[in-house]
Write an enzyme that holds these catalytic residues in place. Structure first.
Site, PDB file in Angstrom:
ATOM      1  N   ARG A   1      -8.905   1.491   9.419  1.00 41.97           N
ATOM      2  CA  ARG A   1      -8.561   0.195   9.680  1.00 41.97           C
ATOM      3  C   ARG A   1      -9.427  -0.625  10.679  1.00 41.97           C
ATOM      4  O   ARG A   1      -9.297  -1.668  11.185  1.00 41.97           O
ATOM      5  CB  ARG A   1      -7.221   0.225  10.597  1.00 41.97           C
TER       6      ARG A   1
ATOM      7  N   ARG B   1      11.858  -5.489   4.218  1.00 40.72           N
ATOM      8  CA  ARG B   1      11.599  -4.177   3.887  1.00 40.72           C
ATOM      9  C   ARG B   1      12.441  -3.385   4.456  1.00 40.72           C
ATOM     10  O   ARG B   1      13.129  -3.437   5.658  1.00 40.72           O
ATOM     11  CB  ARG B   1      10.198  -3.868   4.602  1.00 40.72           C
TER      12      ARG B   1
ATOM     13  N   LYS C   1       0.833  -1.337  -0.067  1.00 44.96           N
ATOM     14  CA  LYS C   1       0.156  -0.035   0.075  1.00 44.96           C
ATOM     15  C   LYS C   1       0.789   1.297  -0.118  1.00 44.96           C
ATOM     16  O   LYS C   1       0.545   2.009  -0.711  1.00 44.96           O
ATOM     17  CB  LYS C   1      -0.782   0.210   1.456  1.00 44.96           C
TER      18      LYS C   1
ATOM     19  N   ARG D   1      11.965  -0.911  10.032  1.00 48.32           N
ATOM     20  CA  ARG D   1      11.095  -0.691  11.098  1.00 48.32           C
ATOM     21  C   ARG D   1      10.970  -1.783  12.333  1.00 48.32           C
ATOM     22  O   ARG D   1      10.994  -3.010  12.013  1.00 48.32           O
ATOM     23  CB  ARG D   1       9.722  -0.798  10.662  1.00 48.32           C
TER      24      ARG D   1
ATOM     25  N   ARG E   1       0.387  -8.529  13.512  1.00 54.69           N
ATOM     26  CA  ARG E   1      -0.122  -7.384  12.906  1.00 54.69           C
ATOM     27  C   ARG E   1      -1.121  -7.997  11.595  1.00 54.69           C
ATOM     28  O   ARG E   1      -2.147  -7.343  11.448  1.00 54.69           O
ATOM     29  CB  ARG E   1       0.812  -6.432  12.124  1.00 54.69           C
TER      30      ARG E   1
END
Ligand code: AMP
Length: 216
Positions: A90, A129, A15, A162, A173
């Protein structure tokens, strides 16, 4: 009439990457709730401290705090033409709050691209990532590596992993997404706003599909 695009999909589906590309191509502002929280954490604000305690566990930040932050962001002049919302709403409560917020300025969510991928793919994406310190540009060590290791192609800033991209937190998550966010799929499908897009395609193909969803 302003245009509001809500990007829906699990963590790690792309996203953020796509929102940045779409913002460039459409001229609409990219509003990422996760980026706004990370900015607050970096600036050591009270909101940042509160958000961090939830983010570190892979949990959602409470609705009231999140909704107030987004309301404030969407009221800024650069959002007059609309926005690409990434990571918000969300929860059903956030979706209702967004509807009310936009109705008060005669706006509405126009389209909801729903980007999909299986959990195994998401874990692989998130664990590789790398994010740029200055502006949150996103890379992947295998699928979308930077030209120079550890450096952002766009602004040259340092790339970091992160805290919440660690394997244990990612699994949490994804579960939180399935429990709390996935009801929004039906919510927007019923409103005929949902456009499903296969997030396992190469980045460029996902962008093409998104642009076509937005045009229609
Ligand atoms: P993201 O960058 O979208 O993956 O978000 C990172 C983290 O920020 C999430 O795991 C949540 O802890 C928090 N967060 C981001 N957006 C929201 C939201 N709309 N509601 C609640 N928490 C959020």
């Amino acid at each position: 009439m302003a245009t509001y695009i809500v990007l829906l999909g699990p963590p790690g589906v792309g996203k953020g990457t796509q929102a940045k590309i779409l913002a460039e191509k459409t001229g609409l502002v990219h509003v990422s709730s996760g980026d706004l929280f990370r900015e607050n954490i970096k600036n050591l604000t009270e909101l940042g401290k509160l958000a961090k305690s939830f983010m570190d566990k892979g949990e959602l930040v409470p609705d009231d705090v999140t909704i107030a932050m987004i309301k404030d962001r969407l009221a800024r002049p650069d959002c007059e033409a609309g926005a690409i919302l990434d990571g918000f709403p969300r929860t059903p409560a956030q979706a209702n709050a967004l509807k009310k917020m936009l109705a008060s300025i005669n706006g509405d969510v126009n389209v909801v691209p729903f980007i999909t991928a299986e959990p195994a793919t998401l874990i692989e994406r998130v664990s590789g990532r790398w994010t740029c310190r200055a502006q949150g540009h996103i890379y992947h060590q295998k699928f979308n590596p930077p030209k120079v290791a550890g450096k952002c192609d766009i602004d040259g800033s340092e790339l970091y992993q992160r805290d919440d991209d660690k394997a244990e937190t990612v699994a949490r998550r994804i579960n939180v997404y399935l429990e709390q966010t996935s009801p929004l799929v039906d919510y927007y499908r019923t409103q005929r706003k949902l456009v499903e897009i296969d997030g396992t395609q190469p980045i460029e193909k996902v962008t093409v599909a998104l642009l076509s969803a937005i045009k229609n």
